[in-house]
Design an enzyme around this catalytic site. Structure first.
Site, PDB file in Angstrom:
ATOM      1  N   CYS A  99       3.136  -5.280  -8.072  1.00 27.03           N
ATOM      2  CA  CYS A  99       4.161  -5.008  -9.081  1.00 27.03           C
ATOM      3  C   CYS A  99       3.720  -5.498 -10.459  1.00 27.03           C
ATOM      4  O   CYS A  99       4.059  -4.892 -11.481  1.00 27.03           O
ATOM      5  CB  CYS A  99       5.482  -5.653  -8.675  1.00 27.03           C
ATOM      6  N   HIS A 137       8.800 -10.970  -8.151  1.00 27.39           N
ATOM      7  CA  HIS A 137       8.621  -9.543  -8.428  1.00 27.39           C
ATOM      8  C   HIS A 137       8.600  -9.319  -9.931  1.00 27.39           C
ATOM      9  O   HIS A 137       9.376  -9.929 -10.671  1.00 27.39           O
ATOM     10  CB  HIS A 137       9.760  -8.752  -7.794  1.00 27.39           C
TER      11      HIS A 137
END
Length: 1372
Positions: free
Chosen positions: A201, A505
């Protein structure tokens, strides 16, 4: 035209109102720009305002960076504007001065005149006026800040309202629903996402930001790849170019990044490594610079992202200044200063702190070259040039030296949509006319105080600067004016991190320069977002939780900010597809064709039927399985040809002898055939294209002279086994198809046609499930009523014997079928050091006819025994010969009796008999075992060898134990060549022969509660005497034996036989009595576990299970096998295995110690006396109750099978005399020396805390009032780092007894740490702490204990320019 009311309540066209509003906004913007331009030349005052009027805003602050000439009245106006209050309804007061009058509302005094200090933080408090809350400005008043980006109160945010159905950037990740189909259609936003490979990510966020940067994207498009010079797979710029083209032109929802990461030299494991996005940015830019050398893009990164700053030191006595110029690619901004409890509230505040100089005085004085002495000096940084693309890194990851953990700072930090950087330029506000020294910028990092803060240090070249620069020309520094009137940067990318320092994330919030709309790029999901979502990335809380707000701080916050300079002359737009360079247009065409090809392939996949395919190979006679993939439009004939090739039957059987039929694998049932449907498409035949089918296909084969039998839907398959009572064999199955509505009479006629048996005398037995045999005797009853299903098994017999007249459960047919259903095949591995034949046995099992000759020929041919077992075997022979004369007659009677046994021996036909017949086990009658199924010898695993040492010394364990006083066997008519001298033959026997023995044997070990029940009753008779259970064994031929001489048996045995009877039947093959060998069951992973419950049957065993026989005395009644471990409390490995031994019920601890002494000396080389070691309870690795010498097993000490016990050597005679005493293991902690002393045992007479402290004080010399103790945590030895023990343990609990919470010390073996409370921990430097941390980490890892302060080692992020990492040949 729509009309709206004007200010005079007259209806005017709505369009006119719009243009009027637009004009007023433009005029206001011009006014503000002119103010900014005029204020750029003067000092700035940083005002930090805390709103104390509301519980929701008390922890939030407003930041204003105003010109020094701003009046107090204008300050009030600006604060009202930012806070959203009506001006005049609140007061402003100094935040760091107690009981000072508020600042005047209407004063025209400047901020400097009012006491504000330029270049420093000025703290103010917004308070109530006259005890009343400030009035919130309404939307119509226009006093609220329309941007709202600096406003810390979400409730008062004035700006674009959230759109219906819009998913914010935070909630967008909370419930991702990604599937392969979701990437097929492009998002309605028009933008394409990136697929997360696993933990990439951070890469996706940076790639989307670079793609949405027009200047970077266009420059990348202008670069042309030369395939002749480099491999496209390893070319990073080319793969980025391809990715950007796909992001702009693809019709997918999301695309893969695997080609880009492959160009980095990464393998699949890198996808599972999460890295820092700022680190990736730096490494990727460096790689691009290397790849772009000698090209037009060689200086692209510097032109777009590089800035300059001055690192200076100025003498405060003479004004002499030494400085140098450094470059940077991003500016790291501290969230919370080191040692501070309060974080910076805004980016402006952090920037001001970044350039805030520090004073070097006292021991840190600076040596001035002009003064020739150490002087007070001022050291700091000044920005000289800001890049076109300004990158700010918010340093949210830090290290907590108190807990020794990495942490993430989730404090709130606001950032504006437009950032004015002019206040942070070098305006020469402290200029001295003195001459200054300039250090060459090439000497980077030399004495630079910011070298650890800057993310990149590049040598400064003399090229043309593309931005705004303040530089020096010559020895005397002069200030260059900015090339533009303002330094206004607009925010266009916010890279957000959600999670903790251990992991999380990343996603990006990016503003498009095409339409000004903000979008959330969250891996494969792209959605529109609002200003509200940007505000959520500030971090922190809303302030409503007051004191505990930090505990509830949001973990989702901005990590990297990217601004672009607002310069119309340089701001560019994205290249349209029509304006692409020619090489990009060609690339677009190639990618488009590739995408179309992929789409066509997906279409083919969508129309392909995938179904399981089976085939019974006509040569190998084994069921083969594969996956048949055929297009839905292919016919059955074409599918049959595909299956024919898939099963590799070419040359084995002709194609026209094969057909596909519908098949049920689970029930082994042929559902139907497809006669006349050879030209039907498979899609119609199978009922459509599905992801899975409720049935399978079978490729059926036939011989050329045979004809395929049609299978109709509704039929049931029946496997018919023909039973021959005379030969006591069962034939291989014949398949018959019947209907459920057929009667038993009709079914018998159908079987008669298939088998040639007479239907008049036929008996049919249905086996519905295991051990459920049902005789079908009602002629008119249908198959359905009798329980037939899709696939069935029946046994048929047709003869004129009297067995028809007997009740079915008493008939020979039932007994044969019962035996057939309960017989299993086992592979038994015999011991390598087999002692030879057991010459004289109590009973000789009846042998089959085909093996009698081998017995006769082997008489007198006894092989010599191994040296290790000579003495034991001689004892066995002598004992048997003494009883030979007494038992000859009884032995012959026993022989005769066994001849009349019904199932002791089942006759087997000679090999010349009819082929295809099988014995009751289903094997060909008289045939030897299948070589493919023969059991290969198993080597013993290391763990088993370590945990069962007694089997390696069988000479001392066989026949010589102090508990072995059995009469082993009686004499037989002659010697039997067994074990090493045994050729391939078959033996069948039963336990009936045991009833003819005159003596009771006691090898059938321990009692019921130990899990090894006695197999014999009080009179010595076998409890299972009435059962005649089948046993048949064959020894593998010599070529099938293992290379080390280990032999194996193929045993067919009734699984209802007990372990005791099983061992008795194995005696002839092992060569020793059943008391002298042990049975180990081998599981799938080759782990071996001893079977000791002699009364239990083999019902848990199944076909082809493996069994290993090991020599060694088996347990007797009341005995238990015990593993003895040595307890070494002060060793790095405190638990060491010693040996296996046997304890008996009723034995005292002292007796067991007496028996252990010689074994310890012989096997473990331990020289101990009986009073200088103890036995104690072992619970996993924890020492427990000390066993006293007078304790009795099973009375005072509970003992079980495979029990484990600690043996602990003593330095002095045993001090534990009573069960009321308590033995505690204590260890002193010395904070001043940062070390733990060895364990010492303390014996307490009670559970009193006072007694424990007194004993510890007496032993250590610590005054009683200064002694503190704490209970150890975890598994013995309760290891803990010396860096944690002083503060992590629960020292000096407030209890009076040890057996209460939180101690719960109720048994021996508890670990207690103690210390002197007046002793302070050693003060460690940072280097010493790091060294100690490494040593402790190494020590605790060796002992297998968790190191809480040492996180998992992170893998360094690298991009390999040569296509991949070089392998170290020395590495494994």
């Amino acid at each position: 035209m729509e009309m709206v009311p004007s200010e005079e309540n007259q209806l005017v066209p709505k369009e006119g109102v719009f243009w009027s509003c637009r004009q007023s906004i433009l005029e206001e913007m011009k006014k503000r720009f002119s103010q900014i331009e005029s204020a750029a030349e003067e000092p700035r005052v940083l005002c930090i305002v805390q709103d104390t009027t509301n519980a929701k805003t008390v922890n939030e602050r407003l930041t204003l960076n105003l010109p020094a000439s701003t009046t107090l009245a204008k300050l009030y106006e600006d604060v009202a504007h930012k806070a959203g209050y009506v001006n005049g309804t609140f007061e402003l007061a100094w935040g760091n001065v107690v009981e000072m009058a508020p600042l005047e509302h209407a004063s025209e005094m400047s901020l400097v005149e009012s006491g504000f200090e330029p270049g420093k933080r000025n703290f103010l408090q917004l308070t109530d006026k006259d005890g009343e809350q400030p009035q919130i400005a309404s939307d119509e008043s226009g006093t609220a800040d329309s941007s709202g980006l600096d406003d810390s109160s979400q409730e008062r945010f004035i700006g674009p309202l959230p759109r219906d159905g819009t998913v914010g950037c935070i909630s967008d990740y909370s419930s991702p629903s990604y599937s392969y189909s979701s990437i097929l259609n492009k998002s309605d936003t028009g933008y394409v996402g990136l697929v997360n490979q696993a933990m990439t990510c951070y890469l996706n966020s940076l790639l989307q930001t670079l793609f949405m940067t027009p200047e970077f994207r266009n420059a990348l498009y202008n670069w042309e790849f030369e395939e002749s010079e480099e491999d496209p797979v390893t070319s990073i710029p080319y793969q980025l170019q391809r990715l950007f083209v796909l992001l702009q032109t693809s019709k997918k929802r999301a695309i893969e990044t695997t080609d880009v990461t492959r160009s980095f030299g990464w393998d699949s494991s890198e996808a599972w490594q999460q890295h820092d996005v700022q680190e990736l940015c730096r490494v990727m830019f460096d790689a691009l610079e290397q790849k772009w050398k000698q090209t037009e893009q060689a200086d692209l990164i510097n032109q777009l992202y590089q800035g300059k700053l001055k690192d200076y030191v100025r003498c405060l006595e003479c004004g002499y200044e030494s400085w140098r110029i450094d470059t940077y690619l991003d500016i790291p901004l501290v969230i919370r200063p080191f040692g501070a409890s309060q974080a910076f509230g805004s980016v402006e505040e952090a920037l001001q702190a970044f350039i805030q100089p520090e004073t070097l005085d006292g021991p840190n004085q600076y040596f001035c070259e002009r003064c020739k002495k150490k002087c007070d000096a001022r050291k700091g940084l000044r920005f000289l040039h800001f890049p076109y693309l300004l990158t700010l890194q918010l340093k949210r990851f830090d290290f907590d030296y108190t807990t020794m953990h990495r942490i993430k700072l989730n404090d709130r930090m606001t950032f504006p949509e437009e950032l004015d950087m002019s206040p942070f330029m070098d305006l020469d506000d402290e200029k001295s006319p003195q001459t200054e020294s300039c250090t060459d910028s090439g000497a980077e990092n030399e004495g630079s105080c910011h070298s650890d803060q800057m993310s990149n240090d590049f040598s400064t070249d003399d090229g043309v600067d593309e931005g705004i620069c303040l530089d020096s020309a010559g020895a005397a520094e002069r200030v260059l004016k900015p090339k533009q009137s303002s330094l206004i940067f607009e925010l266009f990318s916010v890279m957000v991190h959600s999670g903790s320092a251990a992991g999380g994330h990343y996603y990006a919030c990016i503003k498009s320069f095409s339409d000004g709309q903000w979008y959330s790029f969250n891996d494969q999901h792209v959605s529109k977002i609002t200003q509200d979502d940007i505000r959520k990335t500030y971090g922190g809380t809303s302030g409503s939780r007051g004191y505990y707000s930090s505990a509830f701080a949001s973990s989702t916050n901005a990590y990297m900010l990217i601004y672009r300079l607002k310069d119309p002359s340089r701001n560019t737009k994205y290249l349209d597809v029509e304006d692409f360079p020619e090489h990009i247009k060609r690339l677009v065409q190639r990618e488009k064709e590739s995408e179309e090809q992929e789409k066509r392939q997906r279409e083919i996949e969508r129309n392909t039927c995938k179904i399981k395919l089976f085939c019974m190979h006509p040569i190998k006679m084994m069921m083969m399985e594969s996956k048949l993939e055929v297009h839905k439009d292919k016919t059955l004939r074409e599918a049959t040809e595909t299956a024919y090739k898939l099963m590799d039957l070419e040359g084995v059987v002709p194609l026209d002898c094969c057909r596909l039929v519908k098949y049920d694998e689970f029930h082994e049932y042929l559902e139907c055939s497809y006669e006349g449907e050879e030209d039907m498409p498979m899609g119609l035949l199978l009922g459509g294209v599905k992801s899975s089918y409720m049935f399978d296909l079978l490729l059926e084969t036939r011989r050329p002279d045979q004809v395929f039998q049609p299978y109709k839907p509704g039929e049931v398959m029946v496997k018919v086994h023909v039973v021959d009572l005379k030969s006591e064999t069962i034939a291989a199955p014949v398949s018959v198809r019947a209907y459920l509505n057929q009667t038993i009479t009709e079914f018998k006629q159908l079987i008669a046609q298939a088998t040639g048996l007479s239907a008049e005398t036929m008996r049919v037995v249905l086996e519905r499930c295991y051990n459920d045999l049902r005789l079908l005797y009602v002629p008119s009853k249908t198959l359905k009523a009798d329980g037939f299903f899709r696939s069935n098994k029946v046994f048929v017999e047709s003869s004129d014997s009297a067995d028809h007249q007997v009740t079915f459960t008493d008939s020979l047919l039932w007994k044969l079928l019962d035996l057939h259903g309960n017989t299993i095949r086992l592979f038994v591995s015999l011991p390598v050091q087999s002692p030879g034949p057991l010459a004289h046995r109590t009973s000789c099992p009846k042998v089959s006819r085909d093996s009698e000759d081998s017995f006769e020929g082997a008489k007198g041919g006894d092989q010599s025994v191994e040296a290790i077992l000579e003495e034991s075997t001689e004892k066995l022979k002598n004992l048997s010969l003494q009883q030979q004369q007494q038992q000859t007659s009884s032995t012959s009677d026993s022989q005769k009796s066994s001849d009349h046994s019904d199932f002791e021996h089942i006759e087997f036909p000679e090999p010349s008999q009819e082929a295809g017949r099988t014995d009751v086990r289903g094997r060909p009658a008289g045939a030897s075992s299948d070589p493919e199924n023969q059991f290969a010898s198993e080597e013993r695993s290391d763990s088993d060898a370590n945990n069962d040492r007694s089997t390696s010394s069988v000479d001392s364990d066989i026949l010589s134990s102090s508990h072995s006083s059995d009469t082993l066997c009686n004499v037989d008519s002659g010697p039997l060549p067994l074990a090493n001298g045994l050729d391939s033959h078959s033996i069948t026997s039963s336990r009936r022969s045991k009833a003819h023995e005159g003596k009771k044997e006691t090898w059938d070990t321990a009692e019921e509660d130990s899990g090894t029940d006695s197999e014999y009753d009080e009179n010595g008779k076998s409890k299972g005497e009435a059962q005649y259970l089948y046993f048949r064994a064959e020894l593998f031929s010599q070529e099938d034996a293992s290379a080390d001489g280990q032999k194996c048996l193929l045993v067919h045995v009734d699984k209802r036989i007990t372990l005791a009877a099983f061992k008795q039947n194995l005696e002839p093959f092992v060569g020793v009595a059943a008391t002298q060998f042990k049975v180990f069951r081998v599981y799938a992973n080759n782990q071996e576990f001893e079977s000791v419950r002699l009364n239990e049957t083999l019902s848990s065993f199944s076909d082809d299970n493996k069994v290993t026989i090991r020599l060694g005395r088996a347990l007797k009644k009341g005995e238990y096998r015990v593993k003895v471990y040595q307890l070494l409390v002060n060793d790095p490995e405190p638990c060491k295995f010693l040996l296996d031994t046997v304890f008996a019920k009723g034995m005292t601890v002292r007796q067991s110690k007496e028996e252990l002494l010689p074994q310890l000396g012989e096997q473990c080389k331990l020289d101990l006396t009986i009073d200088r070691f103890r036995l104690r309870k072992k619970t996993w690795k924890n020492p427990g109750t000390v066993f006293l010498d007078y304790h009795v097993y099973e009375e005072d000490i509970n003992i079980s099978s495979n029990w484990e016990v600690f043996l602990e050597a003593l330095e002095e005679p045993e001090r534990m005399k009573s069960m009321s005493q308590l033995a505690v293991l204590t260890r002193r902690w010395r904070p001043r020396q940062m070390k733990l002393e060895p364990f010492r045992e303390v014996v307490l007479e009670s559970s009193s805390v006072d007694e424990l402290k007194e004993k510890l004080s007496e032993m250590s010399g610590i005054p009683l009032e200064n002694l503190e103790f704490a209970k150890g945590r975890g598994t013995f030895p309760c290891d803990i780092s010396v860096l944690e023990i002083h503060q992590d343990l629960d020292w000096n609990p407030k209890v009076s007894t040890l057996n209460v919470w939180p101690l719960y010390i109720c048994d021996d073996g508890a670990v207690v740490f103690y210390r002197d409370s007046t002793e302070e921990p050693m003060e460690l430097s940072e280097e010493e702490r790091n060294d100690l941390m490494k040593k402790e980490t190494s020590r605790l890892l060796k002992t297998g204990h968790r190191v809480s302060y040492s996180p998992r080692k992170e893998k360094a992020l690298k991009i390999y320019l040569d296509g991949g990492p070089s392998k170290d040949p020395g590495q494994d």
